[in-house]
Design a protein around this motif. Structure first.
Motif, PDB file in Angstrom:
ATOM      1  N   GLN A  38       0.840  -1.200   0.000  1.00 32.43           N
ATOM      2  CA  GLN A  38       0.000   0.000   0.000  1.00 32.43           C
ATOM      3  C   GLN A  38       0.871   1.245   0.000  1.00 32.43           C
ATOM      4  O   GLN A  38       1.778   1.384   0.825  1.00 32.43           O
ATOM      5  CB  GLN A  38      -0.922   0.008   1.217  1.00 32.43           C
ATOM      6  N   TRP A  98      -0.926   7.092   0.648  1.00 25.13           N
ATOM      7  CA  TRP A  98      -2.320   6.895   1.046  1.00 25.13           C
ATOM      8  C   TRP A  98      -2.513   7.121   2.543  1.00 25.13           C
ATOM      9  O   TRP A  98      -3.649   7.223   3.014  1.00 25.13           O
ATOM     10  CB  TRP A  98      -2.784   5.476   0.695  1.00 25.13           C
ATOM     11  N   ALA A 140      -8.090   1.415   0.826  1.00 24.57           N
ATOM     12  CA  ALA A 140      -8.423   1.530  -0.592  1.00 24.57           C
ATOM     13  C   ALA A 140      -9.906   1.841  -0.747  1.00 24.57           C
ATOM     14  O   ALA A 140     -10.750   1.360   0.027  1.00 24.57           O
ATOM     15  CB  ALA A 140      -8.082   0.229  -1.307  1.00 24.57           C
ATOM     16  N   ASP A 141     -10.216   2.662  -1.731  1.00 27.51           N
ATOM     17  CA  ASP A 141     -11.624   2.946  -2.017  1.00 27.51           C
ATOM     18  C   ASP A 141     -12.324   1.719  -2.598  1.00 27.51           C
ATOM     19  O   ASP A 141     -13.522   1.526  -2.399  1.00 27.51           O
ATOM     20  CB  ASP A 141     -11.727   4.113  -3.007  1.00 27.51           C
ATOM     21  N   GLY A 164      -9.693   8.579 -10.299  1.00 26.56           N
ATOM     22  CA  GLY A 164      -8.820   9.081  -9.251  1.00 26.56           C
ATOM     23  C   GLY A 164      -8.913   8.342  -7.932  1.00 26.56           C
ATOM     24  O   GLY A 164      -8.268   8.740  -6.955  1.00 26.56           O
ATOM     25  N   SER A 165      -9.669   7.258  -7.871  1.00 31.08           N
ATOM     26  CA  SER A 165      -9.846   6.529  -6.613  1.00 31.08           C
ATOM     27  C   SER A 165      -8.660   5.613  -6.338  1.00 31.08           C
ATOM     28  O   SER A 165      -7.871   5.286  -7.226  1.00 31.08           O
ATOM     29  CB  SER A 165     -11.136   5.707  -6.657  1.00 31.08           C
ATOM     30  N   ARG A 166      -8.548   5.193  -5.074  1.00 28.04           N
ATOM     31  CA  ARG A 166      -7.498   4.265  -4.660  1.00 28.04           C
ATOM     32  C   ARG A 166      -8.006   2.834  -4.851  1.00 28.04           C
ATOM     33  O   ARG A 166      -9.088   2.484  -4.364  1.00 28.04           O
ATOM     34  CB  ARG A 166      -7.121   4.508  -3.199  1.00 28.04           C
ATOM     35  N   TYR A 185      -1.449  -2.206  -6.011  1.00 32.10           N
ATOM     36  CA  TYR A 185      -2.160  -0.995  -5.601  1.00 32.10           C
ATOM     37  C   TYR A 185      -1.919   0.082  -6.655  1.00 32.10           C
ATOM     38  O   TYR A 185      -0.806   0.232  -7.171  1.00 32.10           O
ATOM     39  CB  TYR A 185      -1.637  -0.503  -4.248  1.00 32.10           C
ATOM     40  N   THR A 236      -3.661   4.107  -8.290  1.00 30.89           N
ATOM     41  CA  THR A 236      -4.679   5.154  -8.339  1.00 30.89           C
ATOM     42  C   THR A 236      -5.307   5.134  -9.722  1.00 30.89           C
ATOM     43  O   THR A 236      -4.595   5.184 -10.735  1.00 30.89           O
ATOM     44  CB  THR A 236      -4.068   6.530  -8.061  1.00 30.89           C
ATOM     45  N   THR A 252      -7.580   9.516 -13.981  1.00 33.35           N
ATOM     46  CA  THR A 252      -8.494  10.632 -13.710  1.00 33.35           C
ATOM     47  C   THR A 252      -9.473  10.864 -14.853  1.00 33.35           C
ATOM     48  O   THR A 252     -10.451  11.590 -14.692  1.00 33.35           O
ATOM     49  CB  THR A 252      -7.688  11.915 -13.467  1.00 33.35           C
TER      50      THR A 252
END
Length: 675
Positions: free
Chosen positions: A544, A548, A553-554, A577-579, A644, A646, A649
């Protein structure tokens, strides 16, 4: 000087330059010679199939009248006439009700079909074109395991028949019932003799003009890559699961499973210590030259199919293509070279036969097995156009290297340049693990080349040639006497024995010949490309990210695999843009990775990975390109990895794929990024 004078002077200067150009190089600049395509020489024709008929071809034979008799995985047998036109082919059902028929042979008016559990003889006793007699010739037990395929029969000169039986699959190869993993010989009256053991998934076999039998094998446990083996009575081909039955009466194989070391050494080396273990005559480098080796077909067309009389054509189910093999016997041992031949078939090739006109019929199926060709089944015909391709016709082993024979004369100066060639030796592990990485690969420097006076042969003297190894031979620089590049400029020679004879005396490597660059439309030489390397580690983050913080994580996405080159999720959704935490479980029986790429680039990225060649597996088949966003490593069966990242966008459909050669055409999904 006024503007008119300057214009006239410039025109005169241009005219003089043009005259000089004409005097030096002829009336016009040479036209670029574009690379040829396979279809320029071998044309694919698709035979229409009646609507509602599911022709998943498992076996084929050509009848004396030119018709095709085919059996299907759904247990039907069809007689197909008028296969070469004019007009439409005519289909007539000959038999039905059999259990996954995967081979068919014709002899003296009878049709022989191998089902899951028996060899069956079909007869049309009343002449109505339909079988009305279904007679068991011989049967064998089955456990119900899905992997218990059976193939054959192949008729021997004495009228006996050979069949092969797949191993079962329980996470590894297993012989759950008697004679699984064996080749058997069966007499017309139903008496059986075991011939050889150690087979895993022997989908194809054939007999050459000398009466020697060869079979094709698929990668798996104890099988580092696809291979073709000369199989004699008493041979052990490598998978010890079948040795469970070596103590049975009549077994010509006396080895036991305990006799087989699981050390990961090359098979050639282990065979020196294990009597009866038979290394292959031909290795098929996995992913580069097929993935699921199927039919073997001798060219006995007398030149109707081109310049390869006496050679062997090899089908591949997964990659929907045909390869070409030229065998030779050196010191009593078979070995030879493997070349690409023809891609682009509509489904996975399982069977091939010759038509009476010398064209090649390919019977295809992909259900449950997946293939590059998008159709679930099909029947196609490959026809030689009559044009002569510029190819390496064959490669022969020499005491100090190799001799290449071409189908057309070469430019002798270019072909004599050692820089026109590159040779690399490598091999595979012999072990219980499924498949093998490429191991012990090393360059074999080309010390010198001697070209024959007629330009048809080039003898290559090379260093570091090793017995028991596959040698990748590239001839990228070679051009024909007319300036054309080779249609296929590489091949793979399996070297089991080095012939005796006089070695050429090479005192120094000749300098590269560059003055031909640009002549006859030949492109100028470019500097050698650096070997492909793995993408930056930022695209594979396995812990991770510190950035963060303590945030979770999202999204946590878990993706696995399914049989038939499939992910168990076709799509997943994340917010721009989420994790994202992605867990990839490879619960298949072969290697896979997971690579997320830019929209619309899945095939392009996969093909870049395939071009990495022998370096591909070492670098996880992940090419160095900005089109790769995130990826896992190449994972073995039963392993997993977490990455992991991101999410992008920008919203859109971002493909994920397994970029292993051949897999990427079909093994794909979509990461949908939403605003």
């Amino acid at each position: 000087m006024n503007w008119f004078g300057r214009l006239a002077a410039n025109a005169l200067t241009c005219a003089l330059c043009f005259s000089y150009s004409q005097a030096s190089f002829g009336q016009q600049a040479p036209a670029a010679i574009l690379p040829d395509k396979e279809e320029d020489y071998y044309r694919l024709l698709t035979l229409p199939i009646p609507q509602g008929t599911i022709l998943e071809i498992g076996g084929m034979a050509t009848l004396p009248n030119g018709s095709l008799m085919v059996c299907t995985r759904r247990g039907e047998v069809w007689n197909i006439s008028n296969t070469t036109g004019p007009g439409m082919p005519v289909y007539k059902k000959f038999a039905s009700g059999m259990h996954e028929a995967l081979w068919l042979a014709y002899k003296n008016g009878d049709v022989y079909v191998t089902q899951r559990s028996e060899l069956t003889r079909l007869r049309d006793t009343d002449g109505d074109g339909r079988a009305d007699s279904y007679d068991k010739v011989y049967s064998w037990p089955i456990s119900g395991n899905y992997h218990e395929y059976a193939y054959g029969p192949m008729f021997m000169p004495d009228g006996n028949m050979r069949v092969t039986l797949n191993l079962s699959w329980i996470g590894k190869g297993a012989s759950l019932t008697k004679w699984r993993g064996w080749m058997l010989e069966i007499t017309p009256d139903g008496k059986m003799t075991p011939i050889a053991a150690g087979l895993r998934s022997p989908a194809g076999f054939m007999m050459n003009a000398a009466g020697d039998v060869f079979y094709s094998e698929n990668q798996g446990d104890w099988v580092g890559s696809g291979r073709i083996t000369h199989l004699e009575k008493g041979d052990f081909a490598g998978n010890p699961a079948s040795l469970r039955w070596s103590g049975e009466p009549g077994s010509p194989v006396k080895l036991t499973p305990a006799d087989i070391p699981d050390t990961g050494e090359p098979m050639f080396d282990v065979a020196k210590r294990v009597p009866g273990l038979k290394p292959p005559a031909i290795w098929l480098p996995y992913g580069i030259m097929g993935k699921s080796t199927s039919e073997l077909l001798n060219d006995y067309t007398g030149g109707k199919f081109g310049p390869f009389e006496g050679q062997l054509f090899v089908g591949d189910q997964t990659q929907s293509k045909i390869m070409r093999v030229a065998l030779e016997k050196v010191n009593g041992v078979y070995q030879g070279v493997l070349f690409p031949f023809r891609e682009g078939f509509s489904s996975g090739i399982l069977r091939m036969v010759w038509g009476h006109d010398g064209s090649l019929f390919a019977g295809m199926t992909s259900r449950g097995w997946s293939a590059v060709g998008k159709e679930e089944y099909g029947l196609q015909r490959l026809v030689w156009t009559g044009a002569m391709p510029f190819e390496m016709k064959t490669v022969r082993a020499m005491p100090d290297g190799f001799e290449i024979e071409f189908t057309q004369p070469v430019d002798r100066a270019i072909a004599a340049d050692p820089a026109s060639y590159a040779i690399t030796g490598f091999t595979y592990k012999y072990h219980s693990t499924y498949g093998s990485p490429v191991i012990n690969n090393a360059a074999c420097p080309v010390l010198g080349v001697v070209v024959s006076q007629d330009g048809m042969k080039a003898r290559i003297v090379a260093d570091s040639i090793r017995m028991g190894y596959i040698h990748e031979i590239k001839a990228e620089g070679v051009r024909s006497a007319k300036g054309k590049p080779l249609l296929h400029n590489f091949g793979y020679y399996t070297l089991n024995s080095i012939p005796a004879g006089e070695k050429l005396k090479i005192t120094a490597v000749r300098p590269a010949i560059a003055h031909h660059a640009g002549m006859q439309g030949m492109p100028a030489k470019t500097p050698a490309q650096k070997p492909a390397v793995a993408v930056p580690s930022a695209k594979r983050v396995i812990a991770q990210p510190v950035s963060w913080g303590k945030a979770e994580a999202d999204y946590t996405v878990v993706i696995g695999t399914k049989p038939g080159l499939k992910f168990d999720q076709a799509v997943f959704y994340v917010k721009a843009g989420s994790r994202v935490k992605l867990v990839f479980n490879n619960n298949d029986d072969m290697q896979h990775n997971l690579v997320i790429v830019q929209p619309g680039t899945a095939i392009e990225v996969g093909e870049l990975g395939m071009k990495m060649g022998l370096l591909g597996e070492k670098n996880n088949y992940v090419p160095q390109t900005p089109k790769v966003l995130y990826h896992t490593n190449l994972l073995g069966p039963g392993t997993k990895e977490t990455i992991y990242f991101t999410a992008p966008t920008k919203s859109g459909d971002y493909p994920y794929e397994c970029s292993v050669p051949g897999h990427f055409y079909v093994m794909q999904g979509i990461m949908k990024v939403l605003n």
